[in-house]
Design an enzyme around this catalytic site. Sequence first.
Site, PDB file in Angstrom:
ATOM      1  N   GLU A  70     -41.507  44.989  37.031  1.00 17.42           N
ATOM      2  CA  GLU A  70     -40.249  44.843  36.272  1.00 17.42           C
ATOM      3  C   GLU A  70     -39.869  43.369  36.072  1.00 17.42           C
ATOM      4  O   GLU A  70     -39.337  42.992  35.030  1.00 17.42           O
ATOM      5  CB  GLU A  70     -39.115  45.575  37.007  1.00 17.42           C
ATOM      6  CG  GLU A  70     -37.796  45.585  36.279  1.00 17.42           C
ATOM      7  CD  GLU A  70     -37.872  46.260  34.910  1.00 17.42           C
ATOM      8  OE1 GLU A  70     -38.037  47.473  34.865  1.00 17.42           O
ATOM      9  OE2 GLU A  70     -37.763  45.557  33.885  1.00 17.42           O
ATOM     10  N   LYS A  82     -44.285  37.108  27.874  1.00 19.86           N
ATOM     11  CA  LYS A  82     -43.361  38.226  28.145  1.00 19.86           C
ATOM     12  C   LYS A  82     -43.391  39.233  26.990  1.00 19.86           C
ATOM     13  O   LYS A  82     -43.364  40.441  27.219  1.00 19.86           O
ATOM     14  CB  LYS A  82     -41.938  37.693  28.351  1.00 19.86           C
ATOM     15  CG  LYS A  82     -41.799  36.929  29.662  1.00 19.86           C
ATOM     16  CD  LYS A  82     -40.455  36.269  29.793  1.00 19.86           C
ATOM     17  CE  LYS A  82     -40.377  35.466  31.077  1.00 19.86           C
ATOM     18  NZ  LYS A  82     -39.236  34.562  31.150  1.00 19.86           N
ATOM     19  N   GLY A 102     -34.084  32.945  38.210  1.00 21.95           N
ATOM     20  CA  GLY A 102     -33.465  32.493  39.462  1.00 21.95           C
ATOM     21  C   GLY A 102     -34.004  33.304  40.626  1.00 21.95           C
ATOM     22  O   GLY A 102     -34.270  34.500  40.473  1.00 21.95           O
TER      23      GLY A 102
END
Length: 336
Positions: free
Chosen positions: A126, A202, A317
């Site tokens: 994911e 991606k 992050g």
Amino acid sequence: QVQAQKEIILKNFNVEINFVAIANSSHMILDQLISDSAIASLIAKDESCQASNVESTIDYLATTPANLKVLIDCTASDHIPDLYSSCFESGISVITANKKGLSGPLSRYKDIMRSATDNKQTFLYETTAGAALPFIKSIKDLIISGDQIEEIEGVFSGTLSYLFNSYNGSVPFSKIVTDARNQGYTEPDPRDDLSGMDVARKLVILARELGLMIEVNNVEIENLVNEAHRDLSIESYLKEIVNDDAAIEDKLNQAIKDNKVLRYVAQLDHNGKASVKLDTLNNDHPFSELVGTENIIKFKTKRYSEYPLVHKGPGAGPEVTASGIFGDLFTLFNIH
Ligand SMILES: NC(=O)c1ccc[n+]([C@@H]2O[C@H](COP(=O)([O-])OP(=O)(O)OC[C@H]3O[C@@H](n4cnc5c(N)ncnc54)[C@H](OP(=O)(O)O)[C@@H]3O)[C@@H](O)[C@H]2O)c1
């Protein structure tokens, strides 16, 4: 995060999580019960650790008695995805944040997927796009429920999102890039972000999830790095980057004049037409409202046609990415 939640997971779900192997690029620890102090030794890369070797890590995990075993790949290594199949063959599932196996050569991607299926192991990824935002899960859910995805569009790079959300002309673009680099928001070499390659990877992962077997070189990529600066050393590039300001400033000024904003946008249609590029969008476009390192994805489907399905939020992050990995770990427990 896992260490902090271990007791609650044991109490509520009767699942005991143990780390038995942990490694960085140079050191590793193999132990049936890895303690917090051992993790500190690994981070400090001290002498109590062995030399890192991923193959030995997998062998150790394979011989460890446990109901469910998983390798978690939090590297950007191109080599480790070559070992996923041997994990599956040894009864080890894989969770990865690493885009390389999923967006690299199609033959390797297919081998990994086939091996997971043939060996009845779980492969979860994911966080490879959108960090903990449910990009992959949404695609799986839409497809399994019989919807048809017609188009995916979004801002998939926390770094490029931050750069263009911040760039309003008051400060030169080069200064925003170098300040962001100094704060750790960009890769050490900002060209890795500005090249568009990370976004293209991606998009390839999402395309393949849709069954569109494209390669990165099928994606039309707008590289934001001036061609003359692509082969320079990082130091020379950081000196030269000011010379690229005029070109991007022209684009921004035109956008402001037209009441528009600049955003680095990825687009994919159901035929596999894929592009990543700097787009000029209306002020009221949903992508214009992004702040900080936010990512956004918009699915146009047969069911979500008039109003698209949208997910938005921090897409990078360590904390949110770790929570995405944790989510995959939990999915794994639920599957088995
Ligand atoms: N950070 C994010 O916001 C984010 C979001 C989504 C996905 N990701 C993906 O997650 C991965 C890691 O990103 P990051 O930002 O955490 O990178 P990072 O800070 O560079 O950490 C990578 C880690 O992998 C280790 N490593 C590299 N090669 C290895 C090997 N062969 N064997 C064992 N360990 C190895 C490194 O060890 P050393 O410490 O020894 O160098 C380092 O600890 C990347 O694939 C990235 O694209 C990151």
